[in-house]
Design a protein around this motif. Sequence first.
Motif, short mmCIF file in Angstrom:
data_model
loop_
_atom_site.label_atom_id
_atom_site.label_comp_id
_atom_site.label_asym_id
_atom_site.label_seq_id
_atom_site.Cartn_x
_atom_site.Cartn_y
_atom_site.Cartn_z
N TYR A 19 -43.48 -1.84 -37.73
CA TYR A 19 -42.95 -2.32 -37.29
C TYR A 19 -43.32 -3.83 -37.29
O TYR A 19 -42.21 -4.49 -37.24
CB TYR A 19 -42.26 -1.17 -36.05
N ASN A 20 -44.10 -4.13 -36.78
CA ASN A 20 -44.82 -5.19 -36.06
C ASN A 20 -45.12 -6.34 -37.08
O ASN A 20 -43.81 -7.29 -37.25
CB ASN A 20 -45.93 -5.57 -35.18
N VAL A 21 -45.57 -5.94 -38.59
CA VAL A 21 -45.30 -6.61 -39.95
C VAL A 21 -44.23 -7.13 -39.88
O VAL A 21 -44.06 -7.46 -40.35
CB VAL A 21 -46.43 -5.59 -40.36
N PHE A 44 -51.23 -11.91 -35.82
CA PHE A 44 -52.05 -11.71 -37.42
C PHE A 44 -51.65 -12.21 -38.01
O PHE A 44 -51.50 -12.80 -38.86
CB PHE A 44 -53.43 -10.00 -37.16
N THR A 45 -49.67 -11.16 -38.85
CA THR A 45 -48.93 -11.62 -39.11
C THR A 45 -48.57 -12.97 -39.08
O THR A 45 -48.60 -13.48 -39.83
CB THR A 45 -47.79 -10.38 -38.82
N ALA A 46 -47.81 -13.48 -37.83
CA ALA A 46 -47.90 -14.63 -37.81
C ALA A 46 -48.57 -15.33 -37.81
O ALA A 46 -47.97 -16.68 -39.05
CB ALA A 46 -47.27 -15.02 -36.77
N SER A 86 -49.39 -4.56 -30.13
CA SER A 86 -48.23 -5.34 -30.69
C SER A 86 -48.91 -6.90 -30.64
O SER A 86 -48.16 -7.72 -31.82
CB SER A 86 -47.11 -5.01 -29.93
N SER A 87 -48.96 -7.43 -29.68
CA SER A 87 -49.68 -8.48 -30.01
C SER A 87 -50.64 -8.83 -30.53
O SER A 87 -50.46 -9.96 -31.74
CB SER A 87 -50.02 -8.87 -28.29
N SER A 93 -38.79 -7.30 -31.69
CA SER A 93 -39.97 -6.24 -31.92
C SER A 93 -40.26 -4.66 -30.45
O SER A 93 -39.97 -4.80 -30.20
CB SER A 93 -41.34 -7.17 -32.35
N TYR A 94 -40.54 -6.79 -29.19
CA TYR A 94 -40.81 -5.76 -27.86
C TYR A 94 -40.19 -5.24 -27.73
O TYR A 94 -40.46 -3.71 -27.82
CB TYR A 94 -41.12 -6.97 -27.01
#
Length: 505
Positions: A408-410, A198-200, A192-193, A160-161
């Motif tokens: 992308y992060n979700v 939130f997703t995690a 991103s964080s 991700s990062y």
Amino acid sequence: MGELLGRFLPENIRPDDANPAWMNKGDNAWQLTSATFVGLQSIPGLVILYGSIVKKKWAVNSAFMALYAFAAVLVCWVCWGYQLAFGGSLFPFIGKPSRREMDQTFLLSQAFIGKFPNATMIYFQFVFAAITMILLAGALLGRMNFRAWMLFVPLWLTFSYTVCAFSIWSPGGWLFKMGIIDYSGGLVIHLSSGVAGFTAAYWVGPRAARDRERFPPNNILLMLAGAGILWMGWTGFNGGDPYVASADASLAVLNTHICAAASLLTWLLLDILFYEKPSVIGATQGMITGLVCITPAAGVVQGWAAIIMGILSGSLPWFSMMFVHKRVKLLKQVDDTLAVFHTHAVAGSLGAILAGFFANPKLSRIFYGVPDWENLIGLAYGLHNRRIAAGLRQMGIQLIGIGFVVVYNVVVTSLICLIVKLVVPLRLTEEQLIVGDSAVHGEDAYALWGDGEKLETSRNIHSNSNKIHSAIELDEDHPLPKPPSSIISEPESELSSQYVYDFVI
């Protein structure tokens, strides 16, 4: 030629093997100093802040999640992460992995930008990667299985990062080539964080019901110490991104502190106006949202714009946290322990949009140093200079960048959580959630106020789950003063004068 010039230079600036002609000692020193400032934001800054802002029984676990992430990211970064984020282009969104990263010849050669060696650049970019992971952890405190966290960190950094960093910051990235403005990480780091955290948090699940209802800080004074380190460390966070000790670095540093101060004061006034109490934790929230908001724009906006950004970053994230949060089912359902979504995702997106609005084309030229710098023009200047199309284009690019980072992060964070879940549970057991640090790590943060008695009971619980109720009864015999409801649990009145924050960052 170098030898000939060296004869006429003072001895302390003559090039040699340790100080090649292409290296600027001042720039190299400032870059190393800036990187260390950012590193101090994580350790001890966020270690202290996390360890003190949570409930006492989670102090060790929360601080240790930050410390572990810092160490794990460093090893991953020097082995493969840096090349994926800043190496030669493999695809428009990722760099080529390479074995050169730890090679002496590579480390001592000139970085892809700036007048300092690759070793300095790797160190500088590492501390940004590390703090991103630690900020993400703020959404997961108080219930994530530490072994799951140990697996999550290298996977998220790798998949991700590095993709977001390459796309937005690397000269070969597709968003960089489009002309996106992200001076120091409003998108790469904070959005991103916030989104990934939130997703995690959705996949990990909530804290114990009792912790969600009451999660008071165990030491507000220590929290302020950690927050102060975080604020002052932002001098390197934004001041180091021109990659040179320049006038633009000075402007970025000043704008950073202006925006943070304006945001803190705005948040504080709103707390007093609506809840009749000047909350220390609330003021810290405002400080952080101001720092986050100015990050994507620090060196490309003027001082007056930084003040406006501070007012907006102290009010819009405040509104999203205090009012929107209570009315959106998903926000209420997901247990984002320290409200990372509001303070980083919302504030980071706001900063990216305002960067596209307030970006001064002359300052963009100083920072980016590209021949088509006039395309990097904020909408406000586009309207003023009758270049509306260019200003609208810049706003469009900023919105595309926000959309890419969110989607992308979700997706990637969800996949990583599902993969980790196949190996180890994401959430601690109910017994561990009741006991806290002593059950997870066999250690407690404090041995004060009769904790020895509680610790002994906790150990008995850990060895015999039938004694869980006795621990609850013991805690009920010595209850803490019941605080007013936070935004996580519905308050009796939205305008209650007894309003208190239960989380920060």
